[in-house]
Design a protein around this motif. Structure first.
Motif, PDB file in Angstrom:
ATOM      1  N   LEU A 125      15.831   4.008   1.374  1.00  0.00           N
ATOM      2  CA  LEU A 125      14.708   3.095   1.571  1.00  0.00           C
ATOM      3  C   LEU A 125      15.151   1.650   1.306  1.00  0.00           C
ATOM      4  N   LYS A 181       9.479   5.264   3.911  1.00  0.00           N
ATOM      5  CA  LYS A 181      10.354   6.338   3.423  1.00  0.00           C
ATOM      6  C   LYS A 181      10.652   7.349   4.534  1.00  0.00           C
ATOM      7  N   LYS A 182       9.626   7.692   5.314  1.00  0.00           N
ATOM      8  CA  LYS A 182       9.809   8.643   6.408  1.00  0.00           C
ATOM      9  C   LYS A 182      10.794   8.086   7.437  1.00  0.00           C
ATOM     10  N   GLN A 186       0.849  -1.192   0.000  1.00  0.00           N
ATOM     11  CA  GLN A 186       0.000   0.000   0.000  1.00  0.00           C
ATOM     12  C   GLN A 186       0.887   1.246   0.000  1.00  0.00           C
ATOM     13  N   LYS A 187       0.436   2.263  -0.719  1.00  0.00           N
ATOM     14  CA  LYS A 187       1.238   3.485  -0.841  1.00  0.00           C
ATOM     15  C   LYS A 187       1.511   4.109   0.528  1.00  0.00           C
ATOM     16  N   SER A 188       0.514   4.077   1.409  1.00  0.00           N
ATOM     17  CA  SER A 188       0.691   4.673   2.736  1.00  0.00           C
ATOM     18  C   SER A 188       1.798   3.955   3.516  1.00  0.00           C
ATOM     19  N   GLN A 189       1.907   2.656   3.325  1.00  0.00           N
ATOM     20  CA  GLN A 189       2.955   1.899   4.008  1.00  0.00           C
ATOM     21  C   GLN A 189       4.334   2.244   3.443  1.00  0.00           C
ATOM     22  N   ILE A 190       4.395   2.396   2.130  1.00  0.00           N
ATOM     23  CA  ILE A 190       5.663   2.773   1.497  1.00  0.00           C
ATOM     24  C   ILE A 190       6.082   4.167   1.945  1.00  0.00           C
ATOM     25  N   ASP A 191       5.112   5.081   2.015  1.00  0.00           N
ATOM     26  CA  ASP A 191       5.408   6.440   2.472  1.00  0.00           C
ATOM     27  C   ASP A 191       5.942   6.427   3.904  1.00  0.00           C
ATOM     28  N   GLU A 192       5.362   5.567   4.738  1.00  0.00           N
ATOM     29  CA  GLU A 192       5.808   5.472   6.130  1.00  0.00           C
ATOM     30  C   GLU A 192       7.234   4.932   6.207  1.00  0.00           C
ATOM     31  N   LYS A 202      14.312   8.046   6.186  1.00  0.00           N
ATOM     32  CA  LYS A 202      14.873   9.401   6.144  1.00  0.00           C
ATOM     33  C   LYS A 202      15.365   9.819   7.530  1.00  0.00           C
TER      34      LYS A 202
END
Length: 200
Positions: free
Chosen positions: A31, A21-22, A13-19, A25
């Motif tokens: 990543l 990435k955060k 899920q995109k939200s999981q990938i975004d998390e 960082k």
């Protein structure tokens, strides 16, 4: 020689990938490196833990429980952790009991449970293992018994420990007949360690 590498594609899920990435960082790593660390941790640590009927205990929970126990009871628990879990973990993960494997287990165990800051110093006459924590002297007793039992029971090594409210230092002697001069590593730069040992 390095092991060959391969490439895989993972759909998430995109939200999981975004998390992810955060988090990567904040760790100041890519990543890709972060995901590799997660996979490696599962393969090298979590998969071994899953083979045992064992749970991780938080610092706060452990500190509260230890306050209600006697030193004799804490000694029994420390020996049980070493002989019932530690030895089995080492054998499952590495296949044999050795000084190096015991040291690796100790580093893994304290890191996974977040019980304290574990440092290992290789000295000319032995090994010094120090655990800095904030859980009181009964926790120091538990940690010292766990470490002592692994080396004394399995490798017949002579150990000497020093306990304080926030630090346990265990010296494993290479030569059992050699006199112990100090539990402070020769090249240590941690002022908290020196002051803690010298005051107690």
């Amino acid at each position: 020689m390095d092991e060959p590498t391969d490439t895989i594609t993972i759909r998430m899920q995109k939200s999981q990938i975004d998390e992810l990435k955060k988090i990567s960082k904040t760790k100041n790593i890519s990543l890709n490196t972060f995901v590799i660390q997660l996979f490696r941790h599962y393969l090298e640590i979590e998969r071994v833990y899953e083979k045992f009927d064992w749970v991780k205990v938080s610092r706060t929970t452990l500190a509260v429980a230890l306050k209600k126990l006697s030193y004799d009871e804490i000694t029994l628990i420390g020996k049980n952790i070493a002989l019932e879990f530690g030895i089995d973990f080492i054998l499952v993960k590495w296949g044999d009991i050795s000084e190096q494997n015991i040291l690796e287990f100790i580093k893994i165990y304290f890191k996974e449970n977040s019980w304290g800051n574990c440092k290992i110093f290789l000295e000319s006459n032995g090994v010094i293992i120090s655990i800095q924590h904030k859980m009181g002297k009964k926790a120091s007793k538990l940690f010292s018994v766990l470490i002592e039992t692994l080396f004394e029971n399995q490798l017949k090594k002579k150990t000497t420990s020093k306990l304080t409210e926030s630090l346990v230092s265990v010296f494993i002697q290479q030569n059992p007949n050699e006199k112990i001069i100090s539990l402070v590593p020769k090249d240590i730069r941690y002022t908290w360690y020196k002051s803690e040992i010298s005051q107690n």
